[in-house]
Scaffold this active site. Structure first.
Site, PDB file in Angstrom:
ATOM      1  N   TYR A   1      15.462   6.237  33.135  1.00  0.00           N
ATOM      2  CA  TYR A   1      13.942   6.014  33.278  1.00  0.00           C
ATOM      3  C   TYR A   1      13.684   4.697  34.278  1.00  0.00           C
ATOM      4  O   TYR A   1      13.075   4.776  35.328  1.00  0.00           O
ATOM      5  CB  TYR A   1      13.398   5.671  31.799  1.00  0.00           C
ATOM      6  CG  TYR A   1      12.064   4.926  32.143  1.00  0.00           C
ATOM      7  CD1 TYR A   1      10.779   5.616  32.674  1.00  0.00           C
ATOM      8  CD2 TYR A   1      11.830   3.784  32.084  1.00  0.00           C
ATOM      9  CE1 TYR A   1       9.623   5.072  33.135  1.00  0.00           C
ATOM     10  CE2 TYR A   1      10.389   2.845  32.239  1.00  0.00           C
ATOM     11  CZ  TYR A   1       9.567   3.764  32.920  1.00  0.00           C
ATOM     12  OH  TYR A   1       8.353   3.196  33.197  1.00  0.00           O
TER      13      TYR A   1
ATOM     14  N   ASP B   1       9.243   9.020  30.997  1.00  0.00           N
ATOM     15  CA  ASP B   1       9.341   8.204  29.915  1.00  0.00           C
ATOM     16  C   ASP B   1       8.834   9.112  28.621  1.00  0.00           C
ATOM     17  O   ASP B   1       8.380  10.239  29.063  1.00  0.00           O
ATOM     18  CB  ASP B   1       8.626   6.937  29.959  1.00  0.00           C
ATOM     19  CG  ASP B   1       7.199   7.264  30.160  1.00  0.00           C
ATOM     20  OD1 ASP B   1       6.776   8.155  30.671  1.00  0.00           O
ATOM     21  OD2 ASP B   1       6.211   6.223  29.814  1.00  0.00           O
TER      22      ASP B   1
ATOM     23  N   GLU C   1       9.334  -3.553  33.561  1.00  0.00           N
ATOM     24  CA  GLU C   1      10.006  -2.278  33.055  1.00  0.00           C
ATOM     25  C   GLU C   1      10.882  -2.337  31.751  1.00  0.00           C
ATOM     26  O   GLU C   1      10.945  -1.571  30.958  1.00  0.00           O
ATOM     27  CB  GLU C   1      10.385  -1.480  34.157  1.00  0.00           C
ATOM     28  CG  GLU C   1       9.684  -0.949  35.134  1.00  0.00           C
ATOM     29  CD  GLU C   1       8.378  -0.012  34.439  1.00  0.00           C
ATOM     30  OE1 GLU C   1       8.929   0.559  33.358  1.00  0.00           O
ATOM     31  OE2 GLU C   1       7.433   0.270  35.142  1.00  0.00           O
TER      32      GLU C   1
END
Length: 353
Positions: free
Chosen positions: A128, A146, A45
């Site tokens: 996020y 996102d 991520e």
DNA sequence: CACTCGTGGCC
DNA sequence: TGGCCAAGAGT
């Protein structure tokens, strides 16, 4: 179509079309009880922040091979991590990655927090990423927002407000659709949809699982959404980089300060980069040769034209800036791309061979 | 809130 | 060729 029907349609699509990604536990394996590795989810991520899957793949493989868990990464040298990150960009991510690994390994027994709030408190983990890790690694019903989700929601509900002001509105819409069941799969489903079907240009509405309820498609404006506020033009800056090699083959390099552009990365000594023409600032008192070539490179908010000077440095050279690194102590791949471009120009120069 | 912070691919 | 775009965070 009700909200729940839309998320159900999305999950059904994901069950059949989920991409096979190195850091992903697919829907079938997850249904069989396989738990994602929070370290792999976190690492992927962070790498995927403003970065494409294609660019991340090899970096993710090299990182997990070299540092298989958060304790291994926490024990790494700063220079090793920055060098391995080189070329991926946004280097604050790498500095925060290491900070975060050391907090998790040192104060949390090597276990990542399993809540959005806990994750949000860690370096390099924002709204996020905190929601994404909580949903994907711990299957919590957090709403992931996102760029993909913003685009999907803007089209699905035909939101005309431009970004970034539309962000709260799009977040509220995304929250409405987030299901209580399978939130981890759902988070990845929306993002996969945005990445493969509901793409920025020429979306594939014909094969979209949400084509029926999509308001933008009905109005024929899917490709025009989300609206975006106009961007400022990029100025062009100029600078000079000095690529020096000592008689024994060592290169004159310097570690850039932790803050600012290319912070913490290795680079060639040189001038500041400004819009005005640069004055010479050689790091060693020798004759530098102009290669006549310049690096052209575009950063997020400016264009750069970087002239490259080269010199052979004497064995007893005492530079005013930087330090010598033997060829065995650094790889060209340890350099950020703009610096590697300067290196490539220097190596091709007749005076350096 | 506005700005900083990389890079490669695509059209 | 040049602008746009990508699973944003920090200040």
């Amino acid at each position: 179509m009700r909200d729940e029907e839309m998320s159900t349609a999305l999950l059904a699509w994901y069950d059949r079309h989920a991409r096979d990604l190195p850091w992903r536990v697919g829907p079938a394996a997850r249904a069989a009880g396989v738990q994602p590795d929070p370290y792999a989810v976190w690492l992927s991520e962070v790498m995927l922040q403003q970065t494409t899957v294609a660019a991340v793949r090899d970096y993710f493989h090299r990182f997990t091979t070299r540092w298989p868990d958060v304790a291994a990464l926490a024990g790494a040298e700063d220079a090793a991590v920055m060098g391995e990150w080189a070329g991926l960009g946004y280097y604050a991510r790498a500095r925060n990655l290491l900070k975060c690994a050391r907090v998790v390994a040192g104060e949390m027994g090597g276990r990542f927090p399993d809540t959005r709030e806990g994750l949000l408190a860690l370096p390099g983990i924002g709204p996020y990423t905190a929601a994404a890790i909580a949903a994907i690694a711990f299957d919590r019903a957090e709403t992931v927002v996102d760029g993909n989700v913003e685009r999907v929601m803007a089209r699905l509900f035909a939101v005309q407000t431009p970004l970034p002001p539309a962000k709260p509105e799009l977040t509220a819409l995304a929250a409405r659709l987030t299901p209580a069941r399978r939130p981890g799969d759902y988070a990845q489903a929306v993002m996969d949809l945005g990445a493969t079907i509901c793409t920025p240009k020429s979306p594939a509405c014909g094969i979209c699982p949400l084509r029926a309820p999509c308001a933008a498609r009905q109005q024929g404006i899917a490709a025009d959404l989300p609206r975006k506020q106009p961007k400022k033009p990029k100025p062009t800056r100029h600078g000079i980089a000095y690529v020096g090699r000592r008689a024994d083959g060592a290169w004159l390099l310097e570690r850039r300060p932790d803050r600012g552009l290319l912070g913490g990365m290795l680079g060639w000594p040189g001038t500041d980069w400004r819009e005005d023409p640069p004055a010479e600032a050689p790091p060693a008192a020798v004759e530098w040769r102009d290669t006549g070539a310049e690096v052209r490179h575009t950063f997020t908010h400016f264009h750069l034209r970087l002239s490259v000077r080269v010199a052979q440095l004497p064995a007893d050279c005492t530079p005013a800036r930087g330090a010598f690194l033997q060829p065995g102590d650094f790889r060209p791949s340890d350099l950020p791309t703009v610096m590697r471009k300067a290196f490539d120009i220097a190596r091709r120069d007749a005076g350096m061979r």
